[in-house]
Design a protein around this motif. Sequence first.
Motif, PDB file in Angstrom:
ATOM      1  N   MET A  40      45.375 -63.676 131.831  1.00  0.00           N
ATOM      2  CA  MET A  40      45.237 -62.611 130.844  1.00  0.00           C
ATOM      3  C   MET A  40      45.117 -63.173 129.431  1.00  0.00           C
ATOM      4  N   ILE A  41      46.015 -64.099 129.083  1.00  0.00           N
ATOM      5  CA  ILE A  41      46.014 -64.642 127.725  1.00  0.00           C
ATOM      6  C   ILE A  41      44.752 -65.445 127.461  1.00  0.00           C
ATOM      7  N   ASN A  42      44.306 -66.230 128.429  1.00  0.00           N
ATOM      8  CA  ASN A  42      43.071 -66.992 128.237  1.00  0.00           C
ATOM      9  C   ASN A  42      41.878 -66.063 128.029  1.00  0.00           C
ATOM     10  N   THR A  43      41.873 -64.933 128.722  1.00  0.00           N
ATOM     11  CA  THR A  43      40.802 -63.949 128.535  1.00  0.00           C
ATOM     12  C   THR A  43      40.883 -63.329 127.146  1.00  0.00           C
ATOM     13  N   ASP A  48      39.594 -60.220 121.406  1.00  0.00           N
ATOM     14  CA  ASP A  48      40.173 -59.803 120.121  1.00  0.00           C
ATOM     15  C   ASP A  48      41.640 -60.195 119.957  1.00  0.00           C
ATOM     16  N   ARG A  49      42.172 -60.963 120.922  1.00  0.00           N
ATOM     17  CA  ARG A  49      43.541 -61.487 120.850  1.00  0.00           C
ATOM     18  C   ARG A  49      44.604 -60.385 120.857  1.00  0.00           C
ATOM     19  N   ARG A  50      44.308 -59.255 121.466  1.00  0.00           N
ATOM     20  CA  ARG A  50      45.268 -58.157 121.481  1.00  0.00           C
ATOM     21  C   ARG A  50      45.600 -57.730 122.912  1.00  0.00           C
ATOM     22  N   PHE A  51      46.870 -57.407 123.129  1.00  0.00           N
ATOM     23  CA  PHE A  51      47.323 -56.881 124.413  1.00  0.00           C
ATOM     24  C   PHE A  51      48.512 -55.966 124.158  1.00  0.00           C
ATOM     25  N   GLY A  52      48.845 -55.163 125.143  1.00  0.00           N
ATOM     26  CA  GLY A  52      49.929 -54.207 124.982  1.00  0.00           C
ATOM     27  C   GLY A  52      51.225 -54.692 125.608  1.00  0.00           C
ATOM     28  N   VAL A  66      54.847 -45.805 126.850  1.00  0.00           N
ATOM     29  CA  VAL A  66      54.565 -45.995 125.422  1.00  0.00           C
ATOM     30  C   VAL A  66      54.963 -47.409 125.045  1.00  0.00           C
ATOM     31  N   GLY A  67      54.061 -48.106 124.376  1.00  0.00           N
ATOM     32  CA  GLY A  67      54.339 -49.484 123.992  1.00  0.00           C
ATOM     33  C   GLY A  67      53.731 -49.799 122.644  1.00  0.00           C
ATOM     34  N   CYS A  68      53.656 -51.090 122.349  1.00  0.00           N
ATOM     35  CA  CYS A  68      53.121 -51.546 121.071  1.00  0.00           C
ATOM     36  C   CYS A  68      52.112 -52.659 121.320  1.00  0.00           C
ATOM     37  N   CYS A  69      50.997 -52.578 120.641  1.00  0.00           N
ATOM     38  CA  CYS A  69      49.959 -53.597 120.764  1.00  0.00           C
ATOM     39  C   CYS A  69      50.396 -54.858 120.023  1.00  0.00           C
ATOM     40  N   ALA A  70      50.223 -56.005 120.661  1.00  0.00           N
ATOM     41  CA  ALA A  70      50.565 -57.291 120.056  1.00  0.00           C
ATOM     42  C   ALA A  70      49.287 -58.068 119.768  1.00  0.00           C
ATOM     43  N   GLU A  71      49.244 -58.692 118.612  1.00  0.00           N
ATOM     44  CA  GLU A  71      48.119 -59.553 118.247  1.00  0.00           C
ATOM     45  C   GLU A  71      48.597 -61.000 118.211  1.00  0.00           C
ATOM     46  N   ILE A  72      47.866 -61.884 118.863  1.00  0.00           N
ATOM     47  CA  ILE A  72      48.234 -63.300 118.902  1.00  0.00           C
ATOM     48  C   ILE A  72      47.894 -63.943 117.557  1.00  0.00           C
ATOM     49  N   LEU A  73      48.924 -64.459 116.878  1.00  0.00           N
ATOM     50  CA  LEU A  73      48.725 -65.118 115.587  1.00  0.00           C
ATOM     51  C   LEU A  73      48.541 -66.622 115.743  1.00  0.00           C
ATOM     52  N   GLN A  74      49.375 -67.219 116.596  1.00  0.00           N
ATOM     53  CA  GLN A  74      49.329 -68.663 116.824  1.00  0.00           C
ATOM     54  C   GLN A  74      49.588 -68.924 118.300  1.00  0.00           C
ATOM     55  N   LEU A  86      52.927 -67.016 119.195  1.00  0.00           N
ATOM     56  CA  LEU A  86      53.595 -66.070 118.314  1.00  0.00           C
ATOM     57  C   LEU A  86      52.692 -64.863 118.163  1.00  0.00           C
ATOM     58  N   THR A  87      53.249 -63.683 118.431  1.00  0.00           N
ATOM     59  CA  THR A  87      52.472 -62.454 118.310  1.00  0.00           C
ATOM     60  C   THR A  87      53.119 -61.538 117.275  1.00  0.00           C
ATOM     61  N   LEU A  88      52.350 -60.544 116.851  1.00  0.00           N
ATOM     62  CA  LEU A  88      52.844 -59.567 115.879  1.00  0.00           C
ATOM     63  C   LEU A  88      52.513 -58.167 116.367  1.00  0.00           C
ATOM     64  N   GLY A  89      53.508 -57.283 116.340  1.00  0.00           N
ATOM     65  CA  GLY A  89      53.277 -55.897 116.723  1.00  0.00           C
ATOM     66  C   GLY A  89      52.367 -55.202 115.724  1.00  0.00           C
ATOM     67  N   THR A  90      51.416 -54.420 116.225  1.00  0.00           N
ATOM     68  CA  THR A  90      50.479 -53.725 115.330  1.00  0.00           C
ATOM     69  C   THR A  90      50.582 -52.209 115.518  1.00  0.00           C
ATOM     70  N   LEU A  91      49.840 -51.656 116.469  1.00  0.00           N
ATOM     71  CA  LEU A  91      49.802 -50.211 116.670  1.00  0.00           C
ATOM     72  C   LEU A  91      50.551 -49.804 117.931  1.00  0.00           C
ATOM     73  N   ARG A  92      51.154 -48.629 117.890  1.00  0.00           N
ATOM     74  CA  ARG A  92      51.761 -48.082 119.106  1.00  0.00           C
ATOM     75  C   ARG A  92      50.686 -47.392 119.942  1.00  0.00           C
ATOM     76  N   PHE A  93      50.941 -47.315 121.232  1.00  0.00           N
ATOM     77  CA  PHE A  93      49.975 -46.681 122.126  1.00  0.00           C
ATOM     78  C   PHE A  93      50.690 -45.965 123.260  1.00  0.00           C
ATOM     79  N   ARG A  94      49.947 -45.067 123.892  1.00  0.00           N
ATOM     80  CA  ARG A  94      50.413 -44.395 125.102  1.00  0.00           C
ATOM     81  C   ARG A  94      49.425 -44.690 126.218  1.00  0.00           C
TER      82      ARG A  94
END
Length: 213
Positions: A40-43, A48-52, A66-74, A86-94
């Motif tokens: 999953m991470i390699n894909t 766009d480096r984002r996953f929930g 309900v969760g939060c989208c994470a963006e891979i920073l490093q 290291l990831t950062l939370g961005t948007l919430r989703f359902r």
Amino acid sequence: MASFSSIAVRELPLFPLPEVVLFPGRPLPLHIFEFRYRIMINTILNADRRFGVLMFDPNQGQVATVGCCAEILQYQRLPDDRIKMLTLGTLRFRVLETVREKPYLVGLVEWIEDEPTQQDLRPMATEVERLLRHVVHLSGKLMEQNVELPDDIPSLPTELSYWVASNLYGVATEQQTLLEMQNTVARLEREVEILTSTRNHLAARTALKDALD
């Protein structure tokens, strides 16, 4: 209760984590070693480096919707194809529906936001921060340590509500409830209740400790 959401709907790779609740604006370090999540991470790294991130409740055997989208920073690749990142939370989703489960979970999701309000939230945010400082002070006194809040506490009410919720430890179910709330006022009110109860408990323990010393 009607939800306030955008019309944006997309497919999103999903990563259930036991008793982990991610909030917007909050960091989440991860160590990826399971084969399907390495795929999953390699894909994702080629997209766009984002996953929930979804909280998995091991007691109930259920994954939150309900969760939060994470963006891979490093990220750093380790031996045996393991990945630290290291990831950062961005948007919430359902999660609206499951698209597929193999080789990893993918869902159709909609982004969700807090309901707009005309209410001035600054007094309530100030009260939350005041209670938080009391809790930190009493915790430090009880442990006989100098404990201080970081300087980068958010000043905006919604961001502050996420920050406080993310720093509640050992109460993943409560954190999940706060994440799912789509009303900043309700989230701050609940945090006032939690912090008031915690402060009173710590104050009683501190008074007992002082009496016995």
